[in-house]
Design an enzyme around this catalytic site. Structure first.
Site, PDB file in Angstrom:
ATOM      1  N   HIS A 111     -13.540  -1.900  11.259  1.00 27.04           N
ATOM      2  CA  HIS A 111     -12.979  -0.337  11.358  1.00 27.04           C
ATOM      3  C   HIS A 111     -13.334   0.544  12.477  1.00 27.04           C
ATOM      4  O   HIS A 111     -12.768   1.134  13.024  1.00 27.04           O
ATOM      5  CB  HIS A 111     -13.432   0.283   9.791  1.00 27.04           C
ATOM      6  CG  HIS A 111     -13.097   1.885   9.801  1.00 27.04           C
ATOM      7  ND1 HIS A 111     -11.734   2.093   9.656  1.00 27.04           N
ATOM      8  CD2 HIS A 111     -13.693   2.829   9.852  1.00 27.04           C
ATOM      9  CE1 HIS A 111     -11.762   3.413   9.474  1.00 27.04           C
ATOM     10  NE2 HIS A 111     -12.885   3.785   9.842  1.00 27.04           N
ATOM     11  N   LYS A 128     -21.589  15.886   8.829  1.00 28.64           N
ATOM     12  CA  LYS A 128     -20.531  15.582   7.858  1.00 28.64           C
ATOM     13  C   LYS A 128     -20.823  16.767   6.782  1.00 28.64           C
ATOM     14  O   LYS A 128     -19.958  16.886   6.027  1.00 28.64           O
ATOM     15  CB  LYS A 128     -20.911  14.071   7.271  1.00 28.64           C
ATOM     16  CG  LYS A 128     -20.164  13.483   6.085  1.00 28.64           C
ATOM     17  CD  LYS A 128     -18.833  12.738   6.581  1.00 28.64           C
ATOM     18  CE  LYS A 128     -17.755  12.561   5.291  1.00 28.64           C
ATOM     19  NZ  LYS A 128     -17.397  11.114   5.092  1.00 28.64           N
ATOM     20  N   HIS A 131      -6.013   3.186  12.014  1.00 28.85           N
ATOM     21  CA  HIS A 131      -5.316   2.621  10.797  1.00 28.85           C
ATOM     22  C   HIS A 131      -4.359   1.613  10.943  1.00 28.85           C
ATOM     23  O   HIS A 131      -4.208   0.537  10.334  1.00 28.85           O
ATOM     24  CB  HIS A 131      -5.122   3.537   9.753  1.00 28.85           C
ATOM     25  CG  HIS A 131      -6.255   4.251   9.064  1.00 28.85           C
ATOM     26  ND1 HIS A 131      -6.475   5.492   8.467  1.00 28.85           N
ATOM     27  CD2 HIS A 131      -7.700   3.735   8.736  1.00 28.85           C
ATOM     28  CE1 HIS A 131      -7.402   5.878   7.857  1.00 28.85           C
ATOM     29  NE2 HIS A 131      -8.328   4.880   8.096  1.00 28.85           N
ATOM     30  N   GLU A 190     -10.491  18.692   1.308  1.00 28.88           N
ATOM     31  CA  GLU A 190      -9.753  18.477   2.534  1.00 28.88           C
ATOM     32  C   GLU A 190      -8.377  19.224   2.174  1.00 28.88           C
ATOM     33  O   GLU A 190      -7.396  19.105   2.324  1.00 28.88           O
ATOM     34  CB  GLU A 190      -9.354  17.160   2.517  1.00 28.88           C
ATOM     35  CG  GLU A 190      -8.867  16.694   4.210  1.00 28.88           C
ATOM     36  CD  GLU A 190      -8.813  14.962   4.303  1.00 28.88           C
ATOM     37  OE1 GLU A 190      -9.600  14.510   4.082  1.00 28.88           O
ATOM     38  OE2 GLU A 190      -7.834  14.671   4.857  1.00 28.88           O
ATOM     39  N   HIS A 242      -8.228   7.995  13.977  1.00 30.47           N
ATOM     40  CA  HIS A 242      -7.990   7.199  12.701  1.00 30.47           C
ATOM     41  C   HIS A 242      -6.366   6.988  12.337  1.00 30.47           C
ATOM     42  O   HIS A 242      -6.006   5.699  11.715  1.00 30.47           O
ATOM     43  CB  HIS A 242      -8.613   7.902  11.561  1.00 30.47           C
ATOM     44  CG  HIS A 242     -10.007   7.659  11.282  1.00 30.47           C
ATOM     45  ND1 HIS A 242     -10.865   7.947  12.354  1.00 30.47           N
ATOM     46  CD2 HIS A 242     -10.769   6.770  10.299  1.00 30.47           C
ATOM     47  CE1 HIS A 242     -12.088   7.742  11.974  1.00 30.47           C
ATOM     48  NE2 HIS A 242     -12.191   6.798  10.914  1.00 30.47           N
ATOM     49  N   GLU A 297     -18.315   5.711  14.738  1.00 32.58           N
ATOM     50  CA  GLU A 297     -18.225   6.993  13.819  1.00 32.58           C
ATOM     51  C   GLU A 297     -19.308   7.853  14.052  1.00 32.58           C
ATOM     52  O   GLU A 297     -19.003   9.285  13.767  1.00 32.58           O
ATOM     53  CB  GLU A 297     -18.523   6.443  12.380  1.00 32.58           C
ATOM     54  CG  GLU A 297     -17.414   5.581  12.082  1.00 32.58           C
ATOM     55  CD  GLU A 297     -15.990   6.020  11.614  1.00 32.58           C
ATOM     56  OE1 GLU A 297     -15.717   7.170  11.881  1.00 32.58           O
ATOM     57  OE2 GLU A 297     -15.240   5.244  11.029  1.00 32.58           O
ATOM     58  N   ASN A 326     -10.805  12.516  10.998  1.00 33.53           N
ATOM     59  CA  ASN A 326      -9.998  11.383  11.107  1.00 33.53           C
ATOM     60  C   ASN A 326      -9.628  11.351  12.636  1.00 33.53           C
ATOM     61  O   ASN A 326      -8.532  10.542  12.842  1.00 33.53           O
ATOM     62  CB  ASN A 326      -8.690  11.447  10.326  1.00 33.53           C
ATOM     63  CG  ASN A 326      -8.948  11.464   8.843  1.00 33.53           C
ATOM     64  OD1 ASN A 326      -9.811  10.623   8.375  1.00 33.53           O
ATOM     65  ND2 ASN A 326      -8.362  12.301   7.799  1.00 33.53           N
ATOM     66  N   ARG A 360     -15.336   9.103 -18.166  1.00 32.57           N
ATOM     67  CA  ARG A 360     -14.896  10.106 -17.361  1.00 32.57           C
ATOM     68  C   ARG A 360     -15.936  10.852 -16.301  1.00 32.57           C
ATOM     69  O   ARG A 360     -15.809  12.037 -16.140  1.00 32.57           O
ATOM     70  CB  ARG A 360     -14.403  11.524 -18.588  1.00 32.57           C
ATOM     71  CG  ARG A 360     -13.381  10.996 -19.594  1.00 32.57           C
ATOM     72  CD  ARG A 360     -12.653  12.314 -20.093  1.00 32.57           C
ATOM     73  NE  ARG A 360     -11.666  11.694 -21.062  1.00 32.57           N
ATOM     74  CZ  ARG A 360     -12.091  11.367 -22.219  1.00 32.57           C
ATOM     75  NH1 ARG A 360     -13.278  11.624 -22.800  1.00 32.57           N
ATOM     76  NH2 ARG A 360     -11.052  11.163 -23.037  1.00 32.57           N
ATOM     77  N   ARG A 390     -11.819  19.179   7.217  1.00 37.18           N
ATOM     78  CA  ARG A 390     -12.231  17.828   7.047  1.00 37.18           C
ATOM     79  C   ARG A 390     -11.321  16.826   7.697  1.00 37.18           C
ATOM     80  O   ARG A 390     -11.757  15.619   7.914  1.00 37.18           O
ATOM     81  CB  ARG A 390     -12.303  17.567   5.511  1.00 37.18           C
ATOM     82  CG  ARG A 390     -13.008  16.490   4.997  1.00 37.18           C
ATOM     83  CD  ARG A 390     -13.449  16.198   3.652  1.00 37.18           C
ATOM     84  NE  ARG A 390     -14.162  14.845   3.398  1.00 37.18           N
ATOM     85  CZ  ARG A 390     -14.989  14.458   2.251  1.00 37.18           C
ATOM     86  NH1 ARG A 390     -14.907  15.238   1.403  1.00 37.18           N
ATOM     87  NH2 ARG A 390     -15.297  13.401   2.242  1.00 37.18           N
ATOM     88  N   LYS A 419     -15.781  10.858  -1.390  1.00 35.62           N
ATOM     89  CA  LYS A 419     -14.520  10.407  -1.441  1.00 35.62           C
ATOM     90  C   LYS A 419     -14.961   8.965  -1.704  1.00 35.62           C
ATOM     91  O   LYS A 419     -15.634   8.315  -1.187  1.00 35.62           O
ATOM     92  CB  LYS A 419     -13.967  10.323   0.052  1.00 35.62           C
ATOM     93  CG  LYS A 419     -13.163  11.561   0.406  1.00 35.62           C
ATOM     94  CD  LYS A 419     -12.074  11.211   1.696  1.00 35.62           C
ATOM     95  CE  LYS A 419     -11.590  12.519   2.100  1.00 35.62           C
ATOM     96  NZ  LYS A 419     -10.732  12.104   3.461  1.00 35.62           N
TER      97      LYS A 419
END
Ligand SMILES: NC(=O)c1ccc[n+]([C@@H]2O[C@H](COP(=O)([O-])OP(=O)(O)OC[C@H]3O[C@@H](n4cnc5c(N)ncnc54)[C@H](O)[C@@H]3O)[C@@H](O)[C@H]2O)c1
Ligand SMILES: [Zn+2]
Length: 375
Positions: free
Chosen positions: A274, A234, A260, A244, A256, A192, A253, A128, A249, A150
């Site tokens: 990417h 960041k 994507h 987010e 993105h 990035e 993106n 956990r 946050r 993340k």
């Protein structure tokens, strides 16, 4: 004694705060920096890495641990996005439990964003939740994925759809490790870096435009500065919007949603990395913002030129066969899309991004066609 200066950026999240230590050779300090984080009892670590990183850098890492009396069970996985999957998550957890871990065991993610996301998720799940440390080895991972907590795997339904927020206890960003990374990957990672400037720091954008090529070529001081300033951005964003929920946050993106869709249509393959997809996507986001009357055509043109000068793709000319319909269909499936409308991070100016309201599908099609999509 460090051979070159160390920079530290702190991610301030009260009881979940941690440091990002940046510099050439930080890997050799892995033992001394990790030892204080491990519980009493058997001082055991589980290290997750990929075959490429293991071949190049695992021996040095092991030596740094042994010097502090630390022992690691190493889990070496195939390189590539396919490893961020149920199958390898299961393998990491099985091997971790087989090592008879306890709550004081620490996991180390030693690799690029794939390993960081996978091992971080495994650490969130094992017992956990056990502590973990990020040792990012790609520019993308040092400036983005290793910071912020993340973690995720990909599933047949899409990328990063199963995961958890789980902050690391420490990030060790050894900029010297980037010397073995291909120049193409360093260039893609730099997309990035400049992204932070385009979103929220015009001055940093100018710095990136002026120094990017030298950093990508391997200038150690410039690389360390690029990593530090990116991590500061960041950290600042994550501190204010860790989960987010406020929209801040989500600004990370930028480019993105388009990116994507391009990655999905090219199969998440070597055809388009990417960061390359993000570079094209940021040009598209500026173009869309311009067509919506939000930013000047001059600023949009300058961004496109700056990214091209850094050797990044800025349109679809190297990717024949992509169609407006297929790309739009992917964007409509993106998890950031609400109720079938297309929402994008838009810009008012270089350094001033905001969460846009829905964009007219018509204009999105024009942007894609303008970049070279068919249809
Ligand atoms: N969690 C987040 O916030 C976040 C943010 C951005 C991206 N990501 C994820 O990151 C992943 C992409 O990360 P990436 O670009 O680092 O890819 P990656 O981990 O696949 O690494 C790219 C390639 O470089 C190799 N490599 C790594 N370090 C090396 C080194 N020092 N020298 C030589 N080769 C090296 C790897 O083996 C791999 O082949 C994606 O899955 C993406 O979803 C996550
Ligand atoms: Zn990204």
């Amino acid at each position: 004694v460090p051979s070159s200066p160390r920079q530290t950026v702190t991610v301030d999240l009260s009881d979940r705060s941690y440091d990002i230590v940046i510099g050439d050779g930080v890997l050799d300090e892995a033992g001394t920096r990790i030892a204080p984080l491990i519980g009493k009892g058997p001082r055991r670590l589980i290290t997750v890495t990929d075959e490429n990183v293991a071949g190049l850098h695992l021996a040095r890492y092991r030596a740094a641990l042994v010097a502090q009396g630390l022992e690691s069970v190493d889990i070496i996985l195939p390189a590539g996005e396919q490893t961020k999957s149920w199958r390898y998550l299961e393998e990491v957890l099985e091997k971790t439990l087989a090592a008879r871990i306890d709550r004081g065991t620490l996991m180390v993610a030693f690799g690029g964003g794939v390993i960081g996301d996978l091992a971080g998720f495994a650490a969130a799940l094992a017992l956990r939740g056990i502590d973990y440390v990020q040792i990012p080895t790609t520019l993308l991972a040092q400036v983005d994925s290793s910071v912020g907590g993340k973690t995720a795997i990909d599933t047949p339904q899409g990328k990063n759809l199963v995961g958890a927020f789980h902050q690391p206890k420490l990030v060790l960003a050894d900029t010297g490790l980037l010397a073995t990374l291909s120049e193409r990957h360093r260039r893609a990672g730099f997309a990035e870096v400049i992204k932070y400037g385009l979103i929220r720091d015009h001055g940093f954008y100018e710095w990136c435009a002026a120094n990017g090529n030298a950093a990508i070529a391997g200038d150690a001081g410039l690389l360390a500065e690029a990593v530090r300033r990116s991590c500061e951005h960041k950290a600042d964003v994550v501190q204010q919007d860790e989960f987010e929920t406020t929209g801040l946050r989500a600004l990370l993106n930028l480019g993105h949603t388009f990116g994507h869709a391009l990655e999905a249509e090219t199969g998440y393959s070597e055809r388009l990395l990417h960061g390359e997809a993000v570079a094209i996507g940021m040009v598209m986001a500026f173009d869309l913002s311009h067509r919506m009357g939000l930013v000047s055509g001059q600023s949009a043109g300058r961004v496109r030129q700056a990214l091209a000068t850094l050797g990044m793709p800025v349109d679809l000319s190297a990717l024949p066969g992509l169609t407006v319909d297929a790309l739009t269909a992917h964007m409509a499936k993106d998890k950031k899309v609400k109720a079938g409308t297309l929402r994008f991070v838009l810009v008012r100016e270089i350094g001033e991004a905001f969460a846009g309201s829905e964009a007219p599908a018509e204009l999105v099609g024009t942007v894609l066609r303008n970049a070279g999509a068919a249809g």
